[in-house]
Scaffold this motif. Structure first.
Motif, short mmCIF file in Angstrom:
data_model
loop_
_atom_site.label_atom_id
_atom_site.label_comp_id
_atom_site.label_asym_id
_atom_site.label_seq_id
_atom_site.Cartn_x
_atom_site.Cartn_y
_atom_site.Cartn_z
N CYS A 154 49.53 19.85 -82.14
CA CYS A 154 48.66 20.28 -80.74
C CYS A 154 47.62 20.13 -81.43
O CYS A 154 47.12 20.59 -81.42
CB CYS A 154 48.88 21.43 -80.48
N LEU A 155 47.61 18.90 -80.83
CA LEU A 155 45.87 18.84 -81.03
C LEU A 155 45.01 19.60 -80.13
O LEU A 155 43.73 19.59 -80.29
CB LEU A 155 44.97 17.02 -81.75
N ARG A 156 45.37 19.58 -78.53
CA ARG A 156 45.48 19.64 -77.82
C ARG A 156 45.56 20.09 -77.03
O ARG A 156 47.04 19.79 -76.34
CB ARG A 156 43.63 18.72 -76.92
N PRO A 170 44.11 22.71 -85.10
CA PRO A 170 43.14 22.71 -85.09
C PRO A 170 42.72 23.73 -84.23
O PRO A 170 41.52 24.95 -83.88
CB PRO A 170 42.72 21.45 -84.47
N ILE A 171 44.00 23.76 -83.02
CA ILE A 171 44.03 24.90 -82.59
C ILE A 171 44.74 26.10 -81.73
O ILE A 171 46.19 25.46 -82.77
CB ILE A 171 44.24 24.00 -81.19
N GLN A 179 51.60 28.07 -82.62
CA GLN A 179 51.04 27.71 -83.08
C GLN A 179 49.42 28.31 -83.11
O GLN A 179 48.94 28.53 -82.80
CB GLN A 179 50.78 25.95 -83.46
N SER A 180 49.14 28.44 -84.74
CA SER A 180 48.40 29.14 -84.81
C SER A 180 46.97 28.33 -85.82
O SER A 180 47.33 27.41 -86.37
CB SER A 180 47.66 30.55 -85.38
N GLU A 181 45.49 28.91 -85.18
CA GLU A 181 44.43 28.20 -86.15
C GLU A 181 44.96 27.96 -87.39
O GLU A 181 45.48 28.86 -88.00
CB GLU A 181 42.96 28.17 -85.39
N GLY A 182 44.02 27.51 -88.08
CA GLY A 182 44.58 27.50 -89.61
C GLY A 182 44.79 25.76 -90.34
O GLY A 182 43.26 24.88 -90.01
N ILE A 183 46.02 26.12 -90.18
CA ILE A 183 46.32 24.58 -90.77
C ILE A 183 46.09 22.96 -89.91
O ILE A 183 45.31 22.41 -89.24
CB ILE A 183 47.47 24.50 -90.99
#
Length: 129
Positions: free
Chosen positions: A17-19, A42-43, A36-40
């Protein structure tokens, strides 16, 4: 209805997810979710999977998203409880009782064939259950 744009990437994560989307769908249309965690990606986001196969990216701190996650968790717990009850009732420690019919001595003549037919029907019907 507005659904979030999801991009595909190479590697362990198939898409990110980008946003966040501000769309709030009916809670009963959500099948499951992943975080979805940050790392790979972006958010940090909650990715909801809908009945129709769509994905919806939400802010994990959003009130609606928290309520949706809680509803999915409750539904999942209820389903697990039902499955455990069904498995438990099937494996209760009850004395074993044979469901196969007791064999009776075969009679001679025409009635012998009738008895054999009845017996084979009884065996078939118990196997189908």
């Amino acid at each position: 209805k507005e659904y979030e744009i999801v991009i595909a990437s190479h590697g362990p994560v198939s898409s990110c997810c980008l946003r966040w989307s501000t769309t709030m769908i009916q809670l009963d249309r959500i099948m499951n979710y992943t975080i979805q965690s940050e790392g790979i990606c972006p958010i940090k986001a909650v990715v909801f999977q809908t009945q129709s196969g769509n994905r919806l990216c939400s802010d994990p701190n959003n009130r609606w998203a928290k309520r949706a996650m809680k509803k999915v968790n409750e539904k999942t717990k209820a389903l697990l409880k039902v499955e455990q009850n069904e498995q438990g009732s099937a494996s209760d420690n009850k004395p074993a009782v044979s469901t196969t019919p007791k064999k009776e001595p075969l009679k001679k003549g025409r009635t012998r064939k009738k008895v054999q037919r009845k017996r084979s029907r009884a065996v078939k019907s118990t196997k189908q259950r």
